[in-house]
Design an enzyme around this catalytic site. Structure first.
Site, PDB file in Angstrom:
ATOM      1  N   SER A 148       0.828  -1.199   0.000  1.00 21.31           N
ATOM      2  CA  SER A 148       0.000   0.000   0.000  1.00 21.31           C
ATOM      3  C   SER A 148       0.872   1.262   0.000  1.00 21.31           C
ATOM      4  O   SER A 148       1.635   1.478  -0.938  1.00 21.31           O
ATOM      5  CB  SER A 148      -0.984  -0.060   1.181  1.00 21.31           C
ATOM      6  OG  SER A 148      -2.057   0.827   0.996  1.00 21.31           O
ATOM      7  N   ASP A 226     -10.041  -5.763  -3.550  1.00 24.15           N
ATOM      8  CA  ASP A 226      -9.444  -4.733  -2.694  1.00 24.15           C
ATOM      9  C   ASP A 226     -10.313  -3.479  -2.792  1.00 24.15           C
ATOM     10  O   ASP A 226     -10.437  -2.888  -3.862  1.00 24.15           O
ATOM     11  CB  ASP A 226      -8.021  -4.447  -3.191  1.00 24.15           C
ATOM     12  CG  ASP A 226      -7.245  -3.502  -2.289  1.00 24.15           C
ATOM     13  OD1 ASP A 226      -7.837  -2.535  -1.789  1.00 24.15           O
ATOM     14  OD2 ASP A 226      -6.030  -3.722  -2.126  1.00 24.15           O
ATOM     15  N   HIS A 260      -7.303  -6.148   0.643  1.00 23.84           N
ATOM     16  CA  HIS A 260      -6.127  -5.319   0.909  1.00 23.84           C
ATOM     17  C   HIS A 260      -5.351  -5.775   2.157  1.00 23.84           C
ATOM     18  O   HIS A 260      -4.347  -5.183   2.507  1.00 23.84           O
ATOM     19  CB  HIS A 260      -6.585  -3.863   1.100  1.00 23.84           C
ATOM     20  CG  HIS A 260      -5.513  -2.825   0.971  1.00 23.84           C
ATOM     21  ND1 HIS A 260      -4.915  -2.508  -0.227  1.00 23.84           N
ATOM     22  CD2 HIS A 260      -4.930  -2.009   1.890  1.00 23.84           C
ATOM     23  CE1 HIS A 260      -4.014  -1.541  -0.041  1.00 23.84           C
ATOM     24  NE2 HIS A 260      -4.006  -1.226   1.227  1.00 23.84           N
TER      25      HIS A 260
END
Length: 282
Positions: A148, A226, A260
């Site tokens: 991320s 995600d 995620h």
């Protein structure tokens, strides 16, 4: 400044240690964690740096990714720094989860309020590297990966320093921060309003500016479930398009059904460690 050992655990024969040190660069005491896959041998090991995402510390990857066996089987050190300076209180650093503490974005801030401490780019590429190489038996070879915000960090740091890292990979990275809400907010806060200066920390912009491919391949995994992908925060397709322009191989794998979280990271972390080990051995 030496690294002081805070905690040591054993997992799958790896030593899993947490350290702290006085960071002159960030002006505070910083913690970092290490999975040492050397199992007590004197072998000089390569290092894979892991950069974590928003709200994380040096512990998330250690406790949730399940990377111990991969570190041992591939004979690597995995080093996990924190995601921002700690113990420095700046007005506004705790107002939101995506700016300030836990959200350093792996850049060197230029806005006066943040510039003295928020230098995570220099910390990860200079101070931490020196500390790791004086603390452990390393062979000097390095790779970098992250998740991320940390995937953004890994990609930008590798593209700005291609000679320093043998390889780079990422999980659900923020690939084009200039075009997404997280990036716009962080860059405006840390770097000010001149968007030309933002380009230095945007993986897609950095890739577009290259004349040739710096790496044989770049491995990126993204879960197709995600929620940040669907919200337009990650934009991996923009990075892939930039890679294609430059002739940079990019193995962008859309993983069906994954989100995620660290459940997703734990599933594919062994692939990433192997990907780096292959290149660290060349």
């Amino acid at each position: 400044a030496m690294a002081r050992l805070l905690e040591s655990k054993k997992a799958f024969n790896a030593e899993v240690n947490q350290y702290e040190h006085n960071s002159s660069m960030l002006g505070c005491v910083m913690k970092f964690s290490v999975i040492n896959g050397g199992c007590g041998s004197n072998e000089k090991l390569p290092v894979i740096y892991w950069l974590s995402g928003l709200t994380c510390t040096d512990r998330n990857f250690i406790e949730k990714a399940g990377a111990f066996r991969a570190a041992v089987e591939n004979r690597v050190l995995i080093v996990c720094p924190d995601t921002s300076p700690r113990g420095v209180d700046i007005q506004g650093d705790s107002d939101s989860w995506d700016f300030g503490k836990g959200a350093g974005f792996y850049l060197n801030a230029t806005q006066e309020k943040w510039a003295a401490n928020y230098k995570m780019y220099d910390y990860v590429t200079k101070e931490l590297v020196e500390l790791v190489e004086q603390t452990f038996q390393t062979n000097g070879k390095k790779a970098i990966m992250g998740h991320s915000m940390g995937g953004h960090g890994a990609l930008t740091i590798a593209l700005k320093n291609p000679g320093m890292y043998t390889s780079v990979s990422a999980f659900a990275p923020i690939c084009n921060p200039m075009q997404c809400p997280w990036g716009k907010k962080a860059f405006a806060g840390y770097l000010g309003d001149n968007q030309e200066q933002w380009k230095a920390y945007d993986a897609t912009e950095l890739m577009k500016g290259l004349k040739a491919a710096p790496f044989d391949d770049i491995l990126i995994d993204v879960g197709d479930k995600d929620n940040f992908l669907t919200a337009g925060q990650l934009l991996p397709e923009n990075f892939k398009a930039a890679c294609d322009l430059v002739g940079q191989n990019c193995s962008l794998r859309m993983q069906p059904g994954y989100d995620h979280s660290y459940f997703f990271i734990a599933t594919f972390v062994e692939d990433h460690v192997k990907f780096h080990k292959q290149r660290l051995s060349n």
